[in-house]
Design a protein around this motif. Structure first.
Motif, short mmCIF file in Angstrom:
data_model
loop_
_atom_site.label_atom_id
_atom_site.label_comp_id
_atom_site.label_asym_id
_atom_site.label_seq_id
_atom_site.Cartn_x
_atom_site.Cartn_y
_atom_site.Cartn_z
N SER A 31 -20.32 -43.15 1.28
CA SER A 31 -21.32 -42.77 2.16
C SER A 31 -20.65 -43.26 3.52
CB SER A 31 -22.62 -43.05 1.94
OG SER A 31 -23.17 -42.66 0.56
N ALA A 73 -17.47 -41.80 4.18
CA ALA A 73 -17.44 -40.33 4.12
C ALA A 73 -16.16 -39.88 3.64
CB ALA A 73 -17.50 -39.87 5.59
N PRO A 126 -19.65 -37.85 -0.22
CA PRO A 126 -19.12 -36.91 -0.44
C PRO A 126 -18.58 -36.82 -2.06
CG PRO A 126 -17.74 -38.20 0.85
CD PRO A 126 -18.75 -39.07 0.81
#
Length: 415
Positions: A164, A167, A231
């Motif tokens: 997170s 990313a 992701p």
């Protein structure tokens, strides 16, 4: 005839009888439950329509009866005469026929995507296989590792946070691996260096990882949603090979972690049983004193095996947040670390065997999800227990006497 030969033949005969009785139970369920309950006339199995493979349609009642009779015949032969060393193959065949009969019964007057079920099986088996491989590495070196569940939780949490923040799912994977290695280092330090009881150490690490991740989830992730949105890995399709009907979408269309798991199974099996490194690692799990006398560093070898197991377990833990769900939640691993231990035992400390057992448990998970889409009349809450029921049956009834590495769980002190 030597006493050893007599004992071996006696053990083989008992295993044949045990497997035969289990197969007989499967046949009784097929003929006594599935056959009378075959309300529909046909079942339709969808294979690979996008590549021109037509669906398979079968008559439900005749199919279930024929398969049940075959299983009963195999079971009776195994109980009375036995298949000798091929007893496991006979049991596997009977189990496969039972599964086919069950799917036919469940899909009566309905359609079931077989390629979807098989792909879900491989997907669900991925973390279990990673955990089982971690267990194989540790146990072959003489270290009992029941902390796989803790490694999964730590890696899943760390993978979610790192993924997170950056990313990037690949950085999240590296974070998950680091967490798995950290828990492995704690296991190695306590059990190898300080010679603590390895089972107690594993339990403590599971409790520690569970409590720590639960605390951090409520105190950190709950107040910042941006730290829990990593992701997810996308699906890769290998050119040309992915276009092969049935086999292509099953084996050559998957996420990077699934491909990594398949590669790890083949590489570790070769490395353990076909290389000098594998021989040295197995020697410290079987005869550490003898290994030490020929210059093999027992303590260092065990440390390396446990840390490498941490890498593999970390990949399995990262699967939950970076491949499957896309976020972390408390105790989200759902006991899969313990199922991985069962897969390791069923696979008899072999990477390929552990992978086969992981596929069995993965199929149970995929089947539970698929049956929720079919009108079987079974409550969905009960269907979700299928993987754990299968684990209990396999561990309690089919493993039998298992030979662990001779020095497994025994701390080593250099003279």
């Amino acid at each position: 005839m030597s006493a050893v030969t007599v004992r071996s033949e006696s053990a083989l005969r008992r295993r044949n009888q045990r497997f035969g009785l289990f197969s007989l139970l499967l046949g009784a369920v097929m003929l006594g439950v599935f056959a009378p309950g075959s309300g529909g006339t046909t079942a339709r199995f969808i294979m690979d329509p996008t590549r021109g493979v037509p669906p398979i349609q079968v008559m439900v009642l005749p199919t279930v009866v024929v398969l049940g009779v075959v299983v009963v015949a195999v079971a009776l032969y195994q109980v009375v005469k036995g298949f000798g060393e091929r007893a496991v193959l006979a049991l596997g065949g009977a189990t496969l026929l039972f599964v086919l009969a069950f799917l036919t019964w469940a899909a009566a007057e309905q359609s079931l995507s077989m390629i979807g079920l098989l792909r879900s099986t491989l997907f669900a088996a991925t973390p279990i296989a990673f955990g089982a491989l971690a267990g194989v590495l540790c146990e072959r070196a003489g270290v009992i590792n029941i902390a796989i569940e803790g490694q999964f939780l730590a890696a899943a949490f760390t993978g979610a946070v790192v993924g997170s923040v950056t990313a990037n799912s690949w950085f999240g994977l590296l974070g998950g691996i680091a967490a798995g290695v950290l828990v492995a280092a704690m296991l190695a330090g306590l059990s190898i260096t300080f010679k603590a009881d390895q089972i107690v150490t594993g339990v403590v690490l599971i409790v520690f990882a569970t409590g720590l991740t639960s605390f951090l989830t409520s105190q950190v992730l709950a107040g910042s949603a941006g730290l829990n949105r990593p992701p997810r890995f996308g699906t890769w399709a290998i050119p040309i090979l992915s276009d092969i009907p049935v086999i292509g979408p099953l084996l050559f269309v998957a996420t990077p972690l699934t491909f990594a798991m398949l590669i790890a199974v083949g590489w570790l099996h070769h490395a353990l049983f076909r290389t000098r490194w594998g021989l040295r690692l197995r020697s410290v799990g079987e005869k550490p004193r003898a290994a030490d006398t020929v210059g093999i560093p027992v303590i260092a070898t065990r440390w390396k095996a446990v840390l490498l197991g941490g890498v593999v377990a970390g990949m399995g833990g990262a699967w939950f947040t970076l491949d499957s769900v896309g976020s972390f939640s408390r105790e989200m691993t759902g006991g899969r670390g313990f199922i991985a231990l069962a897969a390791m035992l069923v696979g008899r400390y072999s990477p390929v065997g552990a992978f086969g057992a992981a596929l069995l448990f993965g199929f149970a998970t995929a089947l539970a999800s698929a049956l929720q889409l079919l009108d079987t009349g079974v409550p969905s809450s009960l269907l979700l227990t299928i993987p754990y029921i299968v684990t209990i049956f396999v561990v309690a009834g089919l493993i039998g006497r298992l030979r662990a590495p001779a020095a497994d769980g025994q701390p080593y002190e250099k003279e």
